[in-house]
Write an enzyme that holds these catalytic residues in place. Structure first.
Site, PDB file in Angstrom:
ATOM      1  N   ASP A  69      53.688  48.742 154.800  1.00  0.00           N
ATOM      2  CA  ASP A  69      54.757  48.082 154.063  1.00  0.00           C
ATOM      3  C   ASP A  69      55.774  47.606 155.097  1.00  0.00           C
ATOM      4  O   ASP A  69      56.393  48.414 155.791  1.00  0.00           O
ATOM      5  CB  ASP A  69      55.391  49.080 153.090  1.00  0.00           C
ATOM      6  CG  ASP A  69      56.513  48.472 152.260  1.00  0.00           C
ATOM      7  OD1 ASP A  69      57.167  47.526 152.743  1.00  0.00           O
ATOM      8  OD2 ASP A  69      56.761  48.951 151.156  1.00  0.00           O
ATOM      9  N   ASP A 104      55.387  41.763 151.268  1.00  0.00           N
ATOM     10  CA  ASP A 104      55.859  42.676 152.304  1.00  0.00           C
ATOM     11  C   ASP A 104      54.777  43.677 152.721  1.00  0.00           C
ATOM     12  O   ASP A 104      55.074  44.790 153.151  1.00  0.00           O
ATOM     13  CB  ASP A 104      57.115  43.419 151.843  1.00  0.00           C
ATOM     14  CG  ASP A 104      56.885  44.213 150.559  1.00  0.00           C
ATOM     15  OD1 ASP A 104      55.787  44.124 149.983  1.00  0.00           O
ATOM     16  OD2 ASP A 104      57.823  44.914 150.118  1.00  0.00           O
ATOM     17  N   LYS A 151      54.466  60.450 142.805  1.00  0.00           N
ATOM     18  CA  LYS A 151      54.956  61.449 143.769  1.00  0.00           C
ATOM     19  C   LYS A 151      54.543  62.874 143.386  1.00  0.00           C
ATOM     20  O   LYS A 151      55.385  63.724 143.090  1.00  0.00           O
ATOM     21  CB  LYS A 151      56.474  61.348 143.905  1.00  0.00           C
ATOM     22  CG  LYS A 151      56.937  60.009 144.470  1.00  0.00           C
ATOM     23  CD  LYS A 151      58.447  59.945 144.627  1.00  0.00           C
ATOM     24  CE  LYS A 151      58.857  58.602 145.206  1.00  0.00           C
ATOM     25  NZ  LYS A 151      60.332  58.482 145.361  1.00  0.00           N
TER      26      LYS A 151
END
Length: 277
Positions: free
Chosen positions: A135, A28, A79
């Protein structure tokens, strides 16, 4: 089996005594795929594994890869709330067969359970991608990836793009596709092999996959038309419709954000976004 378990299943194919590296790719991801350059980088450093990384504007949404000036991976930070770097995992890996010794035949994440140990041993490196990356796992992102790919073609290989009266912006058309008269196509359109586009059709920001037909005077905008599907005449499809393989849309219908599973026949308009099972 996760992202690493299948490698254990394929051990005999990946490690047959030659010692040659192999690639692992997430399906993907859309980018320029610098596989040759990445392989050379991997071999030059004698790496056990090399991951492709890309720069992002807002790394706080991602897991950040911290690398030194030699491209050696120091750590992964998930993150981060404070800026620690702007490079993230781009989902393409070059691996030497010896990495298979770290992978058990069970569901395993190569990113979370294997790469940290390779990095701790100083054997994990990162190759920085130049150019676009996306993506494309969701329809909206797939179409954005199409735009990025066509922009790249326009820069690096403009002769590959379709250029004829009625075309606006970047358009890619397979040689075997047939396009009728009076069409307006573009920007950001891809038309696959064996497609038949009728007269007066309007296509924009969409993908029409192999073997599809679009009837006369239909309009398709921001949609993905799956393999061997047929859209009748005077139809209007918009707002990220996705047609699976072999979907038949009758003439004079309006479809708004419809997601249609394969081998369905649509006989009525879809006025609100919906999934047709």
């Amino acid at each position: 089996m996760g992202t690493a378990g299948p490698l254990a299943l394929a051990r005999e194919l990946l490690d047959y005594g030659s010692g040659q590296p192999f690639f692992v790719l997430n399906s993907d991801v859309a980018c320029q795929y610098p596989l040759k350059e990445m392989l050379e980088f991997h071999r030059a450093r004698g790496a056990e594994a090399t991951i492709l990384v890309t720069k992002v504007d807002d790394p706080s949404k991602y897991g950040v890869v911290i690398i030194n000036e030699y491209g050696q991976v120091q750590q992964f930070v998930e993150k981060p709330k404070e800026f620690v770097g702007d490079k993230i995992n781009a989902g393409i890996y070059c691996c030497s067969p010896k990495i298979l010794d770290r992978i058990e035949l069970r569901p395993t994440s190569i990113e979370k359970e294997v790469f940290p140990h390779v990095a701790a041993d100083g054997q994990l490196f990162a190759f920085t991608l130049g150019g676009y990356w996306m993506d494309v796992g969701q329809p909206k992102d797939y179409l954005k990836g199409l735009t990025l790919h066509l922009d790249s073609l326009n820069i690096h290989n403009p002769s590959a793009l379709y250029n004829t009266p009625g075309v606006t912006g970047n358009v890619l058309v397979a040689p075997s596709a047939k396009i009728g008269t009076g069409c307006k196509i573009g920007p950001d359109v891809s038309i696959g092999e064996g497609c038949v586009i009728g007269d007066g059709v309007r296509l924009s920001n969409c993908v029409v996959m192999r073997g599809c037909s679009i009837g006369n005077h239909s309009k398709v905008d921001k949609c993905i038309i799956g393999w061997d599907s047929k859209v009748g005449s005077w139809c209007r499809l918009e707002n990220h419709c996705v047609l699976g393989e072999d979907v038949q849309v009758k003439s004079e219908l309006y479809m708004n954000g419809a997601v249609v599973l394969p081998h369905k026949e649509i006989k009525e308009s879809v006025l609100q976004p919906n999934i047709i099972l």
